[in-house]
Scaffold this motif. Structure first.
Motif, PDB file in Angstrom:
ATOM      1  N   SER A   1       4.559  -2.078  -5.429  1.00 44.44           N
ATOM      2  CA  SER A   1       4.569  -0.808  -4.713  1.00 44.44           C
ATOM      3  C   SER A   1       3.773   0.223  -5.499  1.00 44.44           C
ATOM      4  O   SER A   1       3.978   0.371  -6.709  1.00 44.44           O
ATOM      5  CB  SER A   1       6.013  -0.316  -4.540  1.00 44.44           C
ATOM      6  N   PRO A   2       2.833   0.927  -4.857  1.00 45.52           N
ATOM      7  CA  PRO A   2       1.978   1.878  -5.589  1.00 45.52           C
ATOM      8  C   PRO A   2       2.742   2.984  -6.298  1.00 45.52           C
ATOM      9  O   PRO A   2       2.235   3.552  -7.259  1.00 45.52           O
ATOM     10  CB  PRO A   2       1.085   2.457  -4.488  1.00 45.52           C
TER      11      PRO A   2
ATOM     12  N   GLY B   1       0.818  -1.199   0.000  1.00 49.45           N
ATOM     13  CA  GLY B   1       0.000   0.000   0.000  1.00 49.45           C
ATOM     14  C   GLY B   1       0.854   1.251   0.000  1.00 49.45           C
ATOM     15  O   GLY B   1       2.069   1.203   0.172  1.00 49.45           O
ATOM     16  N   GLY B   2       0.207   2.393  -0.220  1.00 56.81           N
ATOM     17  CA  GLY B   2       0.939   3.649  -0.226  1.00 56.81           C
ATOM     18  C   GLY B   2       0.398   4.595  -1.275  1.00 56.81           C
ATOM     19  O   GLY B   2      -0.603   4.324  -1.936  1.00 56.81           O
ATOM     20  N   SER B   3       1.070   5.714  -1.453  1.00 58.48           N
ATOM     21  CA  SER B   3       0.618   6.764  -2.352  1.00 58.48           C
ATOM     22  C   SER B   3       1.098   6.510  -3.780  1.00 58.48           C
ATOM     23  O   SER B   3       2.211   6.021  -3.994  1.00 58.48           O
ATOM     24  CB  SER B   3       1.135   8.129  -1.893  1.00 58.48           C
ATOM     25  N   ILE B   4       0.232   6.863  -4.737  1.00 55.93           N
ATOM     26  CA  ILE B   4       0.651   6.862  -6.125  1.00 55.93           C
ATOM     27  C   ILE B   4       1.275   8.223  -6.441  1.00 55.93           C
ATOM     28  O   ILE B   4       1.117   9.181  -5.687  1.00 55.93           O
ATOM     29  CB  ILE B   4      -0.518   6.585  -7.086  1.00 55.93           C
ATOM     30  N   ARG B   5       1.994   8.298  -7.540  1.00 63.72           N
ATOM     31  CA  ARG B   5       2.631   9.556  -7.907  1.00 63.72           C
ATOM     32  C   ARG B   5       1.598  10.596  -8.333  1.00 63.72           C
ATOM     33  O   ARG B   5       0.652  10.280  -9.049  1.00 63.72           O
ATOM     34  CB  ARG B   5       3.620   9.310  -9.056  1.00 63.72           C
ATOM     35  N   ASP B   6       1.793  11.840  -7.887  1.00 66.45           N
ATOM     36  CA  ASP B   6       0.922  12.931  -8.323  1.00 66.45           C
ATOM     37  C   ASP B   6       1.129  13.189  -9.815  1.00 66.45           C
ATOM     38  O   ASP B   6       2.198  12.930 -10.363  1.00 66.45           O
ATOM     39  CB  ASP B   6       1.220  14.210  -7.549  1.00 66.45           C
ATOM     40  N   PHE B   7       0.097  13.724 -10.434  1.00 66.57           N
ATOM     41  CA  PHE B   7       0.232  14.098 -11.840  1.00 66.57           C
ATOM     42  C   PHE B   7      -0.725  15.242 -12.148  1.00 66.57           C
ATOM     43  O   PHE B   7      -1.649  15.536 -11.391  1.00 66.57           O
ATOM     44  CB  PHE B   7      -0.021  12.914 -12.767  1.00 66.57           C
ATOM     45  N   ASN B   8      -0.474  15.905 -13.288  1.00 61.81           N
ATOM     46  CA  ASN B   8      -1.253  17.063 -13.703  1.00 61.81           C
ATOM     47  C   ASN B   8      -1.818  16.843 -15.090  1.00 61.81           C
ATOM     48  O   ASN B   8      -1.270  16.081 -15.895  1.00 61.81           O
ATOM     49  CB  ASN B   8      -0.383  18.326 -13.710  1.00 61.81           C
ATOM     50  N   LEU B   9      -2.917  17.550 -15.357  1.00 66.86           N
ATOM     51  CA  LEU B   9      -3.586  17.446 -16.648  1.00 66.86           C
ATOM     52  C   LEU B   9      -4.216  18.799 -16.962  1.00 66.86           C
ATOM     53  O   LEU B   9      -4.914  19.366 -16.136  1.00 66.86           O
ATOM     54  CB  LEU B   9      -4.671  16.359 -16.590  1.00 66.86           C
ATOM     55  N   THR B  10      -3.954  19.327 -18.146  1.00 68.22           N
ATOM     56  CA  THR B  10      -4.557  20.579 -18.585  1.00 68.22           C
ATOM     57  C   THR B  10      -5.340  20.337 -19.866  1.00 68.22           C
ATOM     58  O   THR B  10      -4.823  19.736 -20.809  1.00 68.22           O
ATOM     59  CB  THR B  10      -3.486  21.658 -18.831  1.00 68.22           C
TER      60      THR B  10
END
Length: 806
Positions: A600-601, A553-562
């Motif tokens: 791993s997430p 478990g754990g956090s996934i990587r942040d990402f952006n979208l425009t």
């Protein structure tokens, strides 16, 4: 549009040449003739025709902002009204009480405002400024009509109070009367939408697609999609069609709502009160398969009540249904794609509730709370398996523990609106939805599924009259959290035995801005939306499953979208508009599928699958003819899935370029007082580059349906007796390959009949679905290229209903 989905309306401009009107009528006749000749000599189909006359109605509409009061009046009068929101800004209305014709009501509401409502056809009005020397407006002759068409829309633009005429996009509106009429010949909202809205896939169960791409589903503004792993397709079926007052469908990528809507938006809406008199609506309906009457009965009882009491208004409705099993023309259990319950074809009890509470604060704005709830108690259902594709039918086996299955669903939306808060129009929303289901299957398997949304949405519209008269900018911030969990357990012990993916959470924060700019006769629009995502994948903490299932478990990587969008609306003539748009949409890689495979997430790459769409359309409307034709092209580089096979590197988004294009048509023609002809037509095609290949191949029919459409013919020999003949048809689409899901889809045509007669205080309705008891197969059953769902759809079903408003 004769009770069917409507295209955006437009205000009058200069007069159209008669040759164009003749050409549109000719195109409608050619479509009907081609359909009849090219698809097994199929008869044309139909919708109900409204009776002529100047109806006098009683109105109890509370005071408020003029735009809102006009909208309530148009809805109560069953007419369409289009207007520029700038005309009514800062204007209030004392409301309307008493008996009036439609024209007289408009005259009373607009007295002293400097505005007038001009009749554009048998059931349409446009609001405009009174000419300087114009005489006092007189009530316009009207035709009583059962259809309530949209007054305003927020789809696409996010701006409140925008007439459909001002939206440069393909937006279809399916009113309550159309939904109720079509329920006599189809119990599923998917079928009703596919019949009335071009571009909607007619039989795609599990993933809702428009123009070959997934659509975002809202119920009263609350999203219900299964975004992180498409599964049971319960999004459209968490409220019964009996509870809907309208459905708006925005076809094509939508940058204003962003993630999850590369194919468009389907917005389901429930009613609110419109009268100070207590209003009751009672409906009874039952139906059965003629090939197997026993066990196939489907019965619904619906009751609603509503009232406006001073500044407070309320509406509440309840329904109870017994949804019996569907059967093929040969009396076999029909395929799973026919069930409103959506898990399996079988027998279930379905309970639905909707409530709508509002309070008018006067100049301080309005507060509204809307909620829906559904409970499905499965009595029994069948597992379909073991057939031979285009050979022996699959076997329908009753699941012994199916009676333990159930599904609970609910949505809510709490909103605040103010049409003039320091010169700005403001809307704030807090919304949420939840679907929780337990489903039992064969071989000691029990599935649990949970999908939750919680979010806020804001929209502030600021006039820019100081820069350009009539220009506005709408901006705001959306914040949404989506949690999803789907697991497999042992029926005997309840122990966790596997996952479709670990429990996952996705958080989204998105500011946006949309500009609406009149330039001469044209109207330009455009906007940008920036989305930032984060999330996590949870560990099960259960040693009975594989290591992959039981990751840390754990956090996934942040990402952006425009995402960007731009549109142009240009009036060619008094009755004809041309629109052109460019817009971007996106769907995310399926996080839960990826989470199932990784250790791993932080290895999950949630890069969005962005699509680009180009659209051009022509819309025409006069007193007898309404028609719209749209062409589009959309392309993308990524799929909505990832490759996590290499444990040494992060998961890689699958790069499968796709391009889809097509033409869509809808229209109707009031041939005479008693006759109306109408229909829809959808032709789509698409190609893909499979992973590792440089060659373009056709996309399967699961995503891109064959050419299809509906035709209807309405005949009303009197105001009390109305009849419809409806034909749903599809063409062929050839086999693409021998693998899943690239099988051949064969042509099919179904004829349906609807008759309604006013009897006593209400209306008696008779409906026949699949009039000729034709054996046919769902597109998925054919395109899947396998035997596990090789069973026909249901045969003839006869329904009888009675509805009365007190």
């Amino acid at each position: 549009m004769s009770g069917r989905s409507s295209q955006p309306q437009h205000p009058p401009r200069k007069r159209i040449p008669s040759t164009l009107a003749h050409a549109v009528r000719g195109a409608l006749l050619c479509m009907a003739a081609a359909t009849a000749g090219g698809f097994a000599a199929m008869p044309v189909a139909a919708a109900e025709t409204a009776a002529a006359g100047q109806a006098v109605r009683h109105y109890d509409i509370a005071p408020g902002p003029l735009a809102r009061v006009l909208g309530q009046f148009a809805a109560a009068s069953n007419v369409a009204l289009s207007f520029d929101a700038a005309l009514t800004r800062d204007l209030r209305s004392p409301g309307l009480r008493g008996s009036h014709t439609v024209g007289g009501g408009f005259a009373a509401l607009l007295a002293g405002s400097g505005l007038e409502a001009v009749a554009q056809g048998r059931d349409e009005f446009t609001l405009r400024k009174q000419p300087a020397a114009a005489p006092k407006p007189k009530p316009a002759p009207m035709v009583a009509k059962e259809t309530t068409m949209a007054t305003v829309t927020v789809l696409g633009t996010r701006e409140p109070g925008v007439p459909l005429a001002n939206v440069p996009a393909s937006i279809s509106y399916v009113p309550e009367e159309t939904v109720q009429r079509d329920l006599a010949t189809s119990a599923r909202i998917e079928d009703i939408l596919a019949r009335n809205v071009p571009g909607v896939h007619p039989s795609n169960v599990g993933v809702r697609t428009i123009r070959g791409r997934t659509a975002q589903i809202f119920i009263n503004g609350a999203p219900t999609n299964e975004q992180m792993r498409f599964g049971s397709g319960s999004d459209l079926n968490t409220i019964s069609p009996d509870h809907l007052t309208a459905v708006e469908v925005s076809r094509g990528a939508n940058a204003a709502y962003g993630f999850g809507s590369p194919g468009g938006i389907i917005a389901l809406m429930t009613p609110q009160a419109h009268s100070e008199t207590l209003s009751l609506d009672t409906r009874l309906r039952t139906s059965f398969n003629t090939s197997h009457p026993g066990g196939s009965h489907q019965t619904t009882v619906y009751q609603s009540a509503s009232r406006i009491v001073g500044a407070f208004d309320w509406h509440v409705a309840f329904s109870a249904s017994r949804d019996g099993t569907n059967y093929t023309p040969d009396g076999e259990v029909a395929n799973i794609f026919t069930s409103p319950g959506m898990f399996k074809n079988g027998d279930e009890k379905i309970y639905n509730v909707d409530a709508n509470l509002g309070y008018d604060l006067g100049d301080a704005g309005r507060i509204r709370f809307v909620t829906t709830a559904q409970y499905i108690d499965y009595l029994e259902y069948y597992s379909i398996d073991g057939g031979v594709y285009r050979g022996r039918h699959a076997t329908a086996t009753r699941v012994p523990d199916s009676g333990k299955s159930y599904r609970r669903a609910g949505t809510f939306n709490l909103s605040y609106e103010n049409d003039d808060l320091a010169g700005h129009a403001v809307r704030l929303e807090l919304f949420g939805s939840r679907v929780y289901a337990n489903r039992y299957e064969l071989d000691d398997v029990w599935y649990k599924q949970e999908n939750e949304y919680l979010g806020i949405r804001s929209a502030v519209t600021t006039p820019l009259d100081a820069i350009v008269q009539g220009a506005t900018v709408t901006y705001g911030l959306d914040a949404i959290r989506n949690d999803m969990d789907e697991s497999r357990h042992s029926t005997a012990t309840g122990a966790l035995t596997g996952l479709f993916g670990p429990q996952a959470r996705l958080d989204m924060l998105a500011p946006y801005a949309q500009l609406n700019l009149p330039v001469g006769k044209a109207r330009l629009s455009g906007g940008v939306r920036h989305e930032r995502y984060g999330g996590r994948v949870d560990s099960t903490g259960n040693g009975t499953v594989t290591a992959a299932d039981d990751g840390p478990g754990g956090s996934i990587r942040d990402f952006n979208l425009t995402l960007f969008n731009a549109g142009l609306l240009y009036p060619l003539t008094e009755r004809t508009d041309l629109h052109a748009t460019y817009t971007q949409g996106a769907e995310i890689s399926q996080i839960r599928r990826a989470g199932f495979l990784v250790g791993s997430p932080d290895r999950i790459d949630p890069q969005a699958a962005r699509s680009h769409q180009y659209e051009m359309g022509l819309r025409y409307r006069d007193s007898a003819v309404s028609a719209a034709v749209t062409g589009f092209y959309t392309h993308s580089r990524l799929m909505s899935s990832t490759d996590c096979s290499n444990p040494a590197i992060p998961c890689v988004p699958l790069r499968e370029p796709r391009r889809i294009w097509g033409v869509e048509f809808s229209g109707d023609w009031r041939i005479a007082t008693q006759w109306t002809l109408g229909g829809t037509l959808t032709w789509h095609e698409g190609e893909r580059k499979a992973r590792g290949s440089d060659d373009w191949t056709r996309i399967s029919s699961v995503d891109v349906a064959p050419i299809h459409g509906s035709v209807w013919l309405d005949y009303a020999p009197s105001a009390r007796w109305r009849n419809s003949l409806i034909a749903d048809w599809r063409g062929t689409r050839s086999r693409i390959g021998n693998g899943w899901p690239y099988g051949e889809v064969e042509s099919a045509a179904l004829l349906h009949l609807k008759s309604a007669i006013d009897l006593g205080p209400g209306t008696l309705e008779l409906g026949v679905h699949n009039l000729f008891d034709t054996t046919h197969y769902a597109i998925q059953a054919e395109a899947y290229n396998g035997g596990w769902v090789w069973l026909p759809e249901q045969g003839r079903r006869v329904s009888l209903g009675y509805a009365v408003k007190w």
